[in-house]
Design a protein around this motif. Structure first.
Motif, short mmCIF file in Angstrom:
data_model
loop_
_atom_site.label_atom_id
_atom_site.label_comp_id
_atom_site.label_asym_id
_atom_site.label_seq_id
_atom_site.Cartn_x
_atom_site.Cartn_y
_atom_site.Cartn_z
N ARG A 57 0.83 -1.20 -0.19
CA ARG A 57 0.03 0.42 0.01
C ARG A 57 0.65 1.16 0.15
NH1 ARG A 57 -4.89 0.37 -1.04
NH2 ARG A 57 -5.32 -1.32 -0.46
N PHE A 67 -6.06 -4.23 -14.52
CA PHE A 67 -6.74 -3.12 -14.37
C PHE A 67 -8.19 -3.22 -13.51
CE2 PHE A 67 -8.87 0.97 -14.06
CZ PHE A 67 -8.01 1.70 -12.71
N GLN A 81 -8.27 -7.87 -8.73
CA GLN A 81 -8.11 -6.63 -8.93
C GLN A 81 -6.76 -6.07 -8.82
OE1 GLN A 81 -10.20 -3.48 -7.63
NE2 GLN A 81 -8.95 -2.40 -6.51
N HIS A 82 -6.28 -5.93 -10.11
CA HIS A 82 -5.13 -5.25 -10.41
C HIS A 82 -4.00 -5.80 -10.46
CE1 HIS A 82 -6.34 -1.50 -9.62
NE2 HIS A 82 -5.84 -1.01 -8.27
N ARG A 86 1.91 -7.39 -9.14
CA ARG A 86 1.67 -6.12 -8.02
C ARG A 86 1.58 -8.28 -6.83
NH1 ARG A 86 -3.06 -3.52 -5.71
NH2 ARG A 86 -4.31 -4.78 -6.13
N HIS A 159 1.00 2.38 -10.50
CA HIS A 159 0.25 2.97 -9.50
C HIS A 159 0.55 4.19 -8.64
CE1 HIS A 159 -2.76 3.12 -7.11
NE2 HIS A 159 -3.48 2.11 -7.74
N TYR A 161 1.97 6.43 -5.97
CA TYR A 161 1.57 7.33 -4.89
C TYR A 161 3.04 8.41 -4.15
CZ TYR A 161 -1.45 2.91 -3.36
OH TYR A 161 -2.19 2.30 -2.75
N GLN A 183 -15.07 7.08 -11.44
CA GLN A 183 -15.18 5.70 -11.29
C GLN A 183 -16.95 5.73 -9.89
OE1 GLN A 183 -13.45 2.40 -12.02
NE2 GLN A 183 -10.98 3.15 -11.02
N ASP A 203 -11.65 9.19 -8.16
CA ASP A 203 -11.06 7.90 -8.72
C ASP A 203 -12.09 8.62 -9.77
OD1 ASP A 203 -10.26 5.65 -9.75
OD2 ASP A 203 -11.64 4.77 -7.89
N VAL A 236 -4.36 8.17 -14.08
CA VAL A 236 -5.66 7.65 -12.64
C VAL A 236 -5.09 8.79 -11.95
CG1 VAL A 236 -6.59 5.97 -11.28
CG2 VAL A 236 -6.27 4.62 -13.80
N TRP A 238 -6.02 9.60 -8.01
CA TRP A 238 -7.48 8.55 -6.90
C TRP A 238 -6.91 8.92 -5.59
CZ3 TRP A 238 -4.86 4.38 -3.43
CH2 TRP A 238 -6.29 3.52 -2.64
N LYS A 244 -13.14 5.91 2.77
CA LYS A 244 -12.21 4.96 1.76
C LYS A 244 -11.90 4.22 2.77
CE LYS A 244 -11.21 1.90 -2.31
NZ LYS A 244 -11.50 1.16 -3.01
N MET A 248 -9.33 0.20 4.56
CA MET A 248 -8.48 -0.64 3.87
C MET A 248 -7.87 -0.46 5.14
SD MET A 248 -7.83 1.37 0.38
CE MET A 248 -7.33 3.31 1.07
N GLU A 264 -1.51 8.08 -11.67
CA GLU A 264 -1.30 6.41 -12.34
C GLU A 264 -1.54 6.80 -13.77
OE1 GLU A 264 -4.49 3.47 -10.17
OE2 GLU A 264 -4.18 4.78 -9.23
C1 BG6 Z 1 -6.96 2.75 -8.34
C2 BG6 Z 1 -8.96 2.55 -8.73
O1 BG6 Z 1 -6.02 2.60 -8.67
O2 BG6 Z 1 -6.48 1.79 -7.40
C3 BG6 Z 1 -9.35 2.45 -7.77
O3 BG6 Z 1 -8.51 3.21 -9.51
C4 BG6 Z 1 -9.05 1.83 -7.29
O4 BG6 Z 1 -10.76 2.65 -7.64
C5 BG6 Z 1 -7.12 1.51 -5.93
O5 BG6 Z 1 -9.53 1.53 -5.22
C6 BG6 Z 1 -6.71 0.74 -4.53
O6 BG6 Z 1 -6.72 -0.73 -5.12
P1 BG6 Z 1 -6.03 -1.89 -4.31
O7 BG6 Z 1 -6.89 -2.95 -4.77
O8 BG6 Z 1 -4.57 -1.50 -4.41
O9 BG6 Z 1 -7.11 -1.67 -3.06
#
Ligand code: BG6
Length: 296
Positions: A57, A67, A81-82, A86, A159, A161, A183, A203, A236, A238, A244, A248, A264
């Motif tokens: 994270r 994606f 997801q994704h 990773r 992705h 950060y 989104q 998002d 992207v 985000w 949210k 997490m 991203e």
């Molecule tokens: C972003 C998406 O790229 O990643 C979001 O647009 C998503 O929708 C975010 O919530 C985080 O994703 P993850 O799977 O790492 O929690």
């Protein structure tokens, strides 16, 4: 030593400036820290797992071959997801250049997470190059379709950060007039705002952003991050905001959304369809630049 390798990570230190360094976890080939002249540039959750138990994270997780969560494709829809990059341990291929200092990591179905490879049984070879310049960090991905017969269909995304001082004082420039898919609203529209500001969960997938547009993160008028892209048409943006972030488990501190924004660059609006034997290359460069409003 410009390159230090441990069983789980690789650290590059700039040969002329020991306060500039990048740290890469072999799990996910995830860049999880980039210090430029002693200042951290990337956001990393204090609860991020760096032990390979889940994707990191923070930093720059790599998104491949899908994606988000896919619901239509026979094979890609089986992946989480994704995707799988990773959450796979990449092979460290070593140093490829001394100036600028560059290392590579590789991933193919033989190394990738075996459970996920069963769900997506395609042939490919990925090479990630991480280049540490005195003033920049470049990550480049090369995807080779190693199949003799089948087209490789995939998304790619860095992705990223980014660490910022305060989301309320921050704007993102040079995305205006781009079409986007929101989104949150589940709607497509053209962004008519001159800059992107964040006051709630945001998002958005900006589509076909011209390559010569530099995306800048600006704090109270000062550009703090500039991002240059090659062959990555979509971006992207985000920020998870309050609710949210609470949901997490690996997002800490809970008010960490105030000091991060994800920018991203990727190829995610549609899929890259790579014919057998062919190669696809894309990259992002993070650096500092002066303020450049390219089209307001
Ligand atoms: C972003 C998406 O790229 O990643 C979001 O647009 C998503 O929708 C975010 O919530 C985080 O994703 P993850 O799977 O790492 O929690």
């Amino acid at each position: 030593m410009p390159i230090e390798e441990s069983p789980t990570e690789v650290i590059l230190t700039h040969p002329e400036d020991s306060s500039t360094k990048v740290k890469i976890l072999k799990y996910g080939a995830t860049v999880f820290s980039w210090e430029l002249k002693g200042e951290e540039q990337l956001w990393l959750s204090t609860a991020a797992k760096l032990d390979g138990s889940k994707p990191v994270r923070g930093g720059i997780p790599l998104v491949f071959p899908v994606f988000g969560k896919n619901h239509d494709d026979e094979h890609l829809s089986k992946l989480p997801q994704h995707g799988l990059a990773r959450n796979s341990v990449w092979e460290f291929l070593g140093q490829t250049k001394a100036e600028p200092l560059t290392v590579q990591f590789g991933l193919g179905p033989e190394f990738a997470n075996p459970e996920l490879t069963k769900l997506w049984p395609f042939e490919y070879s990925l090479i990630l190059s991480v280049e540490l310049g005195k003033e920049y960090l470049k990550t480049e991905i090369e995807v080779l379709n190693t199949s003799n017969t089948e087209t490789l269909k995939f998304n790619w995304l860095f992705h990223t950060y980014l660490k910022i001082h305060d989301i309320e004082d921050t704007l993102v420039s040079n995305l205006n007039s781009s079409k986007l898919y929101d989104q949150m609203l589940k709607e497509s529209y053209v962004d008519k705002q001159p800059v992107v500001t964040v006051h709630e969960e945001l998002d958005r997938i900006y589509q076909n952003v011209e390559e010569d547009r530099l995306i800048q993160v600006v704090d109270k008028g000062h550009p703090v991050h500039t991002l240059k892209r090659h062959n990555l048409p979509d971006t992207v943006v985000w920020n998870p905001w309050i609710e949210k972030s609470k949901g997490m488990g690996d997002f800490e501190p809970k008010d960490g959304y105030k000091t991060m924004i994800c920018i991203e660059p990727g190829h995610v609006h549609d899929f890259v369809k790579l014919p057998p034997g062919e190669k696809w290359v894309a990259s992002q460069v993070l650096y500092k630049d002066e303020l450049k409003f390219q089209s307001v």
